[in-house]
Design a protein around this motif. Structure first.
Motif, mmCIF file in Angstrom:
data_model
loop_
_atom_site.group_PDB
_atom_site.id
_atom_site.type_symbol
_atom_site.label_atom_id
_atom_site.label_comp_id
_atom_site.label_asym_id
_atom_site.label_seq_id
_atom_site.Cartn_x
_atom_site.Cartn_y
_atom_site.Cartn_z
ATOM 1 N N GLU A 271 -34.292 -19.239 -13.803
ATOM 2 C CA GLU A 271 -35.411 -18.641 -13.066
ATOM 3 C C GLU A 271 -36.459 -18.071 -14.015
ATOM 4 O OE1 GLU A 271 -37.396 -18.087 -10.843
ATOM 5 O OE2 GLU A 271 -37.412 -16.100 -9.927
ATOM 6 N N HIS A 272 -37.686 -18.579 -13.901
ATOM 7 C CA HIS A 272 -38.814 -17.973 -14.608
ATOM 8 C C HIS A 272 -39.300 -16.822 -13.737
ATOM 9 C CE1 HIS A 272 -38.711 -22.027 -16.402
ATOM 10 N NE2 HIS A 272 -39.258 -21.453 -17.471
ATOM 11 N N SER A 273 -38.871 -15.613 -14.061
ATOM 12 C CA SER A 273 -39.277 -14.469 -13.239
ATOM 13 C C SER A 273 -40.795 -14.293 -13.264
ATOM 14 C CB SER A 273 -38.574 -13.187 -13.704
ATOM 15 O OG SER A 273 -38.954 -12.850 -15.028
ATOM 16 N N TRP A 274 -41.429 -14.721 -14.356
ATOM 17 C CA TRP A 274 -42.892 -14.850 -14.449
ATOM 18 C C TRP A 274 -43.180 -16.334 -14.243
ATOM 19 C CZ3 TRP A 274 -46.360 -10.888 -16.722
ATOM 20 C CH2 TRP A 274 -47.666 -11.329 -16.890
ATOM 21 N N PRO A 275 -43.545 -16.765 -13.023
ATOM 22 C CA PRO A 275 -43.625 -18.201 -12.714
ATOM 23 C C PRO A 275 -44.463 -18.978 -13.731
ATOM 24 C CG PRO A 275 -43.849 -16.915 -10.719
ATOM 25 C CD PRO A 275 -43.883 -15.926 -11.850
ATOM 26 N N HIS A 276 -43.959 -20.172 -14.096
ATOM 27 C CA HIS A 276 -44.633 -20.918 -15.161
ATOM 28 C C HIS A 276 -46.003 -21.430 -14.749
ATOM 29 C CE1 HIS A 276 -43.485 -24.778 -13.282
ATOM 30 N NE2 HIS A 276 -42.270 -24.280 -13.135
ATOM 31 N N SER A 277 -46.271 -21.517 -13.432
ATOM 32 C CA SER A 277 -47.614 -21.933 -13.007
ATOM 33 C C SER A 277 -48.663 -20.878 -13.370
ATOM 34 C CB SER A 277 -47.642 -22.185 -11.498
ATOM 35 O OG SER A 277 -47.352 -20.999 -10.773
ATOM 36 N N TRP A 278 -48.222 -19.644 -13.610
ATOM 37 C CA TRP A 278 -49.164 -18.579 -13.949
ATOM 38 C C TRP A 278 -49.672 -18.710 -15.378
ATOM 39 C CZ3 TRP A 278 -46.634 -13.419 -11.807
ATOM 40 C CH2 TRP A 278 -46.424 -13.557 -10.430
ATOM 41 N N TYR A 279 -48.911 -19.406 -16.232
ATOM 42 C CA TYR A 279 -49.341 -19.546 -17.631
ATOM 43 C C TYR A 279 -49.426 -20.997 -18.069
ATOM 44 C CZ TYR A 279 -44.274 -19.982 -18.338
ATOM 45 O OH TYR A 279 -42.960 -20.370 -18.249
ATOM 46 N N GLY A 280 -49.182 -21.935 -17.160
ATOM 47 C CA GLY A 280 -49.334 -23.346 -17.471
ATOM 48 C C GLY A 280 -48.081 -24.029 -17.966
ATOM 49 N N GLY A 281 -46.972 -23.301 -18.090
ATOM 50 C CA GLY A 281 -45.704 -23.923 -18.462
ATOM 51 C C GLY A 281 -45.559 -24.273 -19.921
ATOM 52 N N GLY A 282 -46.434 -23.756 -20.794
ATOM 53 C CA GLY A 282 -46.384 -24.115 -22.208
ATOM 54 C C GLY A 282 -45.414 -23.270 -23.000
ATOM 55 N N ALA A 283 -45.221 -23.660 -24.262
ATOM 56 C CA ALA A 283 -44.366 -22.928 -25.188
ATOM 57 C C ALA A 283 -45.192 -21.839 -25.868
ATOM 58 C CB ALA A 283 -43.770 -23.883 -26.228
ATOM 59 N N PRO A 284 -44.539 -20.740 -26.314
ATOM 60 C CA PRO A 284 -43.113 -20.429 -26.206
ATOM 61 C C PRO A 284 -42.740 -19.702 -24.925
ATOM 62 C CG PRO A 284 -44.169 -18.762 -27.527
ATOM 63 C CD PRO A 284 -45.246 -19.732 -27.139
ATOM 64 N N MET A 285 -43.698 -19.518 -24.008
ATOM 65 C CA MET A 285 -43.419 -18.747 -22.799
ATOM 66 C C MET A 285 -42.320 -19.389 -21.965
ATOM 67 S SD MET A 285 -46.723 -18.855 -23.840
ATOM 68 C CE MET A 285 -47.550 -20.054 -22.801
ATOM 69 N N TYR A 286 -42.280 -20.724 -21.946
ATOM 70 C CA TYR A 286 -41.417 -21.444 -21.011
ATOM 71 C C TYR A 286 -39.939 -21.169 -21.255
ATOM 72 C CZ TYR A 286 -40.107 -25.306 -17.915
ATOM 73 O OH TYR A 286 -39.594 -26.054 -16.888
ATOM 74 N N THR A 287 -39.570 -20.790 -22.485
ATOM 75 C CA THR A 287 -38.154 -20.532 -22.774
ATOM 76 C C THR A 287 -37.927 -19.114 -23.291
ATOM 77 O OG1 THR A 287 -38.381 -21.407 -25.034
ATOM 78 C CG2 THR A 287 -37.747 -22.967 -23.300
ATOM 79 N N ASP A 288 -38.830 -18.202 -22.986
ATOM 80 C CA ASP A 288 -38.684 -16.820 -23.453
ATOM 81 C C ASP A 288 -37.609 -16.128 -22.620
ATOM 82 O OD1 ASP A 288 -38.979 -14.125 -24.202
ATOM 83 O OD2 ASP A 288 -41.108 -14.420 -24.641
ATOM 84 N N LEU A 289 -36.499 -15.784 -23.251
ATOM 85 C CA LEU A 289 -35.349 -15.216 -22.543
ATOM 86 C C LEU A 289 -35.632 -13.849 -21.935
ATOM 87 C CD1 LEU A 289 -32.485 -16.294 -24.957
ATOM 88 C CD2 LEU A 289 -32.556 -16.754 -22.491
ATOM 89 N N PHE A 290 -36.672 -13.181 -22.380
ATOM 90 C CA PHE A 290 -36.945 -11.867 -21.816
ATOM 91 C C PHE A 290 -37.546 -11.936 -20.421
ATOM 92 C CE2 PHE A 290 -36.694 -10.313 -26.288
ATOM 93 C CZ PHE A 290 -35.668 -9.403 -26.070
ATOM 94 N N MET A 291 -37.889 -13.119 -19.947
ATOM 95 C CA MET A 291 -38.296 -13.226 -18.544
ATOM 96 C C MET A 291 -37.537 -14.333 -17.821
ATOM 97 S SD MET A 291 -40.414 -16.041 -17.805
ATOM 98 C CE MET A 291 -41.279 -17.304 -18.736
ATOM 99 N N LEU A 292 -36.577 -14.968 -18.501
ATOM 100 C CA LEU A 292 -35.750 -16.013 -17.900
ATOM 101 C C LEU A 292 -34.368 -15.463 -17.577
ATOM 102 C CD1 LEU A 292 -36.873 -18.983 -20.055
ATOM 103 C CD2 LEU A 292 -36.411 -19.228 -17.621
ATOM 104 N N TYR A 293 -33.900 -15.773 -16.360
ATOM 105 C CA TYR A 293 -32.591 -15.286 -15.921
ATOM 106 C C TYR A 293 -31.863 -16.386 -15.140
ATOM 107 C CZ TYR A 293 -34.613 -10.675 -16.894
ATOM 108 O OH TYR A 293 -35.208 -9.592 -17.494
ATOM 109 N N PRO A 294 -30.518 -16.384 -15.177
ATOM 110 C CA PRO A 294 -29.776 -17.307 -14.313
ATOM 111 C C PRO A 294 -29.734 -16.746 -12.889
ATOM 112 C CG PRO A 294 -28.244 -15.985 -15.598
ATOM 113 C CD PRO A 294 -29.626 -15.603 -16.049
ATOM 114 N N THR A 295 -30.209 -17.526 -11.924
ATOM 115 C CA THR A 295 -30.229 -17.057 -10.534
ATOM 116 C C THR A 295 -29.840 -18.188 -9.596
ATOM 117 O OG1 THR A 295 -32.552 -17.643 -10.183
ATOM 118 C CG2 THR A 295 -32.104 -15.444 -11.055
#
Length: 907
Positions: free
Chosen positions: A648-672
């Motif tokens: 789960e991208h708690s900060w939805p990737h459509s808000w930032y375009g889905g690019g790196a390194p945001m797409y795999t940043d563990l501080f906003m990614l969680y298993p849900t």
């Protein structure tokens, strides 16, 4: 008997001969530029007929949302082919405005080129002769120009008569020269007076060099005592070559008076060109004390004056002269080049109240001679704050430094009259709080360079240091390290004695002064328990032997294994200064692959029993509706709850375009849970009024009832709201200044929280404090990414970044009142536009800083109304010199709220 047909014809004939001849004056252009739209919007009229028209009684009415919102009362005469502009008296862009009213920019918020917006032209009889009202979005962010073949007005908008063109600035349109006219408009190459410098009450002529690819039909000069109201006209005739001269002279003026004039040229195609407005002014010779007057405002504001004084200070585009000594003997000058200090000048210019100072603008030096800089007036800091000493060279002796902010290069002194700011416009100085100085320089009432302004390092003289060091901060960095900060450099021998320090709940094992950071001491202590502690310092000395006696300060240890020195550089910082420092600390983290996240979850999000810690299904203190095993339940169909977990991208990737390194940043990614994740989608977090759907653990989907947003939102359970709030604080900080291409959402603008979202998340953070789960996860993610979430390690950073207080007191929600957008264009050369929004009317500062935190330019400093605003930065510093290429910060402050973003100037 006459037939009915004969009567009708005779009546028609009588009507024709009874109507006065009237030129075909029409609306010719409506402009709503993209930049500086409020001051630079304009409406243009054009005389498309063959005769002049007296405009007495005529009006141009702006229409906004189908209502009449503003009126210009016209005057004078509009010649055949002439074009005239209705607009504001103070424009950002440079273009001619014939009918200028200052109130236009305050009343055009509903005039933006959309449905119901336009203009009416009303003649001297009160009849509408032309109407243009938009049936839809018609000229937003652009200009609407009438075609050349249209010579009469219409009762409503006719799309066949108009062409829309997008424009950024008003000057990109064609104000004052009807674009629909055929041929090339005339060119006015130069305008000058005869004689060159008219004397007192001396009449003068105006000459102009005019050219055209066709035939010049007429040239004239308009003039008046007000630059925005040139109501008089002098015809001009060919003198020689292409030079025209007024047929009769313009009247001269006396001391302190001005006459403004402008040349207009019309060709045989009906094109009209107007020159810039110029003026002849006769300066009135007065003393500086007379210019300053007896009150806060000069009695000569707006008048041309000349005076005599000695140059006492030079700060580039701003300098100071003084006539003798004592009160009201100094005067700030803006513009021009200052002669050497000690030069006596006779100088003329126009008086203005500029940024808190009575100032002589547009200076012209008439004469100069050698002299001496007067002695500085010896005054108290209280006297320095008075209007009497504005611009006066003064010295405050034996003044104690009471405040110093190293990041802002801001300090204050007091020698018995109260705190006085010491500005860094002339020299940057790093004082010591508690030390005594003699500070010299001219005094300023400005909010951007106010207080006493030392000219160079010689104006700041250290006198003594009678006080011991003050303990200003204590920060735990891991369970065994405490960093202490003091108001001044400390003695190494006493700093390295652990007996001078004690910490409640543990033992001080060693102490050491921290290298070049001579005002800091690192304590090594036995392991601290999570919670509040107090450090006491007794026996530490400064470099002058003054002791620190029994000073104590409370601090918190929040847990986690924070590397020693990890948050160095954040001491004393607040607001966006702290955000920028934290960004640099956590930037450039190690980025995982998307596939590697599955394995990372095994250690970042594992329960004590080894199962998946899913915040969308967990029930703290109770029994979850379902529990997932790592690997075994990975993925899933998502057809219902309990079918599997995903990323789960708690900060939805459509808000930032889905690019790196945001797409795999563990501080906003969680298993849900897959199904709950899908139901959440890319909706913002929020607080639901009436739920349209509720998950098995109580998470909700529905319309938001938190003030500021009413759209569809997803609300997690209370026990995890703080976790998500701190994830969002991390994202706003980690990607600060790296979000120019982010799409944003109703919750965020780029990486920055919108005001309603910031206020809500601050409440979530306060109500759901950092848990052991977050502390352990922070340590584990650090092992993968080599960066940390500062707001888990140091929850006090939240209050310091988003709040108004400098202490680490219990945090309270702070409602933001401003929104700062990314500048456009970015990168830029030579200029860029900064847009921002204010929720409330109030004081506003917009400033530009370099990477070292030095002030480059103040763009706004004053009160502004609520709503959207924009400001152009031309890439120049406060001395008017081009700023070097590089990265800059721009910071917006309003009340106690502030925002900062980065921009890049390229060459």
């Amino acid at each position: 008997m006459l037939s009915l047909r004969s009567i009708t014809l005779n009546l028609l004939w009588l009507l024709v001969v009874a109507l006065p001849a009237q030129a075909d004056v029409i609306l010719s252009e409506l402009c709503d530029p993209r930049f500086h739209y409020q001051p630079d919007r304009f409406i243009e009229i054009h005389n498309a007929g063959g005769s002049a028209q007296d405009l007495s009684g005529w009006k141009v009415v702006a229409v906004g949302n189908s209502a009449n919102i503003f009126t210009w009362n016209l005057s004078g005469t509009i010649q055949p082919g002439q074009t005239m502009v209705c607009g504001d008296a103070t424009t950002e862009d440079s273009f001619p405005v014939d009918f200028a009213l200052e109130a236009w920019s305050d009343n055009n918020s509903t005039w933006n080129g959309k449905t119901g917006d336009g203009a009416r032209l009303i003649n001297g009889n009160g009849a509408s002769v032309d109407v243009v009202v938009a049936p839809g979005t018609l000229f937003e962010n652009g200009t609407l120009v009438r075609h050349a073949d249209v010579t009469t007005g219409s009762a409503n908008y006719n799309s066949a008569q108009w062409t829309f063109t997008a424009v950024n600035n008003a000057s990109d349109a064609t104000p004052g020269s009807h674009a629909g006219s055929s041929g090339t408009p005339p060119e006015i190459y130069n305008v000058w007076t005869v004689p060159d410098q008219p004397g007192e009450f001396e009449d003068f002529g105006v000459k102009a060099a005019v050219g055209d690819d066709g035939v010049i039909v007429s040239v004239s000069a308009r003039y008046g005592s007000d630059a925005g109201n040139l109501t008089n006209t002098r015809s001009m005739s060919l003198d020689s070559g292409n030079v025209y001269i007024t047929d009769a002279p313009l009247p001269g003026v006396g001391p302190g008076e001005s006459v403004f004039f402008q040349v207009l040229a019309t060709d045989d195609d009906g094109n009209v060109t107007s020159s810039d407005v110029q003026n002849v002014s006769i300066a009135q010779l007065v003393s500086i004390s007379a210019i300053q007057g007896a009150g806060e405002t000069s009695p000569y504001v707006g008048l041309s004056v000349s005076c005599v004084g000695v140059v006492t200070a030079d700060f580039g585009s701003r300098w100071v002269i003084q006539d003798g000594t004592g009160i009201r003997s100094g005067l700030w000058i803006s513009g021009g080049v200052a002669p050497a200090l000690g030069t006596q000048v006779e100088i003329q210019g126009q008086v203005a109240e500029l940024d808190g100072n009575t100032t002589l603008t547009n200076p012209e030096i008439l004469a100069d001679s050698p002299a001496s800089v007067p002695d500085a007036a010896v005054i108290t800091t209280g006297q320095a704050l008075s209007e009497d000493y504005e611009g006066v060279l003064a010295i405050c002796q034996d003044a104690i430094c009471t405040t110093y902010n190293a990041a802002a290069q801001y300090w204050e002194v007091d020698n018995g009259g109260g705190n006085l700011r010491v500005d860094n416009m002339g020299v940057t100085y790093a004082p010591t709080v508690g030390s005594v100085y003699n500070v010299q320089g001219p005094l300023s009432g400005s909010s951007s360079f106010g207080g006493i302004v030392p000219r160079d390092a010689a104006d700041v003289v250290f006198v003594s240091d009678p006080s011991g060091p003050l303990l200003t901060a204590a920060e735990a960095q891991g369970p065994g390290t405490v960093i202490l900060s003091f108001s001044e450099a400390v003695d190494a021998l006493s700093a390295n004695d652990p007996g001078n320090f004690s910490v409640t709940g543990c033992s001080v094992l060693s102490s050491v002064r921290m290298g070049s950071a001579t005002h800091r001491v690192q304590l090594t202590v036995s392991p601290m328990a999570v919670g509040s502690h107090t450090v006491t310092v007794d026996g530490l000395s400064d470099l002058f032997g003054n002791p620190c006696v029994e000073q104590s300060l409370a601090f918190d240890y929040y847990g986690g294994n924070v590397p020693a020195g990890y948050y160095d550089g954040t001491e004393g910082l607040t607001g966006d200064d702290l955000r920028a420092a934290l960004h640099d600390i956590i930037d450039n983290h190690n980025s995982l692959s998307y596939g590697a996240l599955w394995n990372a979850f095994y250690t970042t999000d594992d329960r004590p029993d080894g199962t998946v810690w899913d915040m969308y299904s967990d029930v703290p203190g109770g029994t979850p509706p379902y529990v997932y095993e790592f690997g075994e339940d990975q993925g899933g169909s998502g057809s219902s709850e309990g079918s599997g977990y995903n990323r789960e991208h708690s900060w939805p990737h459509s808000w930032y375009g889905g690019g790196a390194p945001m797409y795999t940043d563990l501080f906003m990614l969680y298993p849900t849970d897959v199904y709950v994740n899908n139901r959440r989608g890319n909706h913002p977090f929020g607080e639901v009024g009436t739920a349209t759907w509720t998950s098995m653990n109580g998470s909700k989907l529905g319309f938001c009832d938190y003030p500021g947003y009413s759209g569809l939102v997803f609300e997690p359970i209370d026990e995890y709201k703080g976790d998500f709030a701190r994830s969002y604080f991390y994202m706003s900080t980690r990607y600060y200044g790296e979000d120019a291409s982010w799409a944003g959402s109703p919750m965020v603008d780029g990486s920055q929280l919108r005001p309603w979202a910031e206020a809500m998340l601050l409440e979530w953070h306060h109500d759901d404090p950092v848990s052991q789960k977050e502390i352990d996860r922070n340590d584990t993610v650090y092992g993968f990414q080599n960066n940390r979430n500062p707001f888990i390690d140091r929850p006090d950073f939240v209050a310091r970044m988003f709040g108004s207080e400098l202490s680490a007191a219990p945090e309270t929600p702070v409602v933001a009142t401003i929104l700062l957008h990314q500048n456009t264009p970015n990168p830029f050369n030579p200029a860029t536009t900064i847009r921002y929004e204010l929720d409330n009317e109030g004081p506003v500062q917009l400033r530009v800083f370099d990477l070292k935190g030095r002030l480059v330019r103040t763009l706004v400093d004053g009160r502004q109304e609520a709503g959207p605003h924009e400001q152009l930065w031309n890439g120049r510093d406060r001395q008017g010199q081009p700023a070097p290429a590089g990265v800059y910060f721009y910071r917006l402050r309003s009340g106690e709220a502030s925002r900062t973003k980065r921009m890049m100037l390229v060459k």
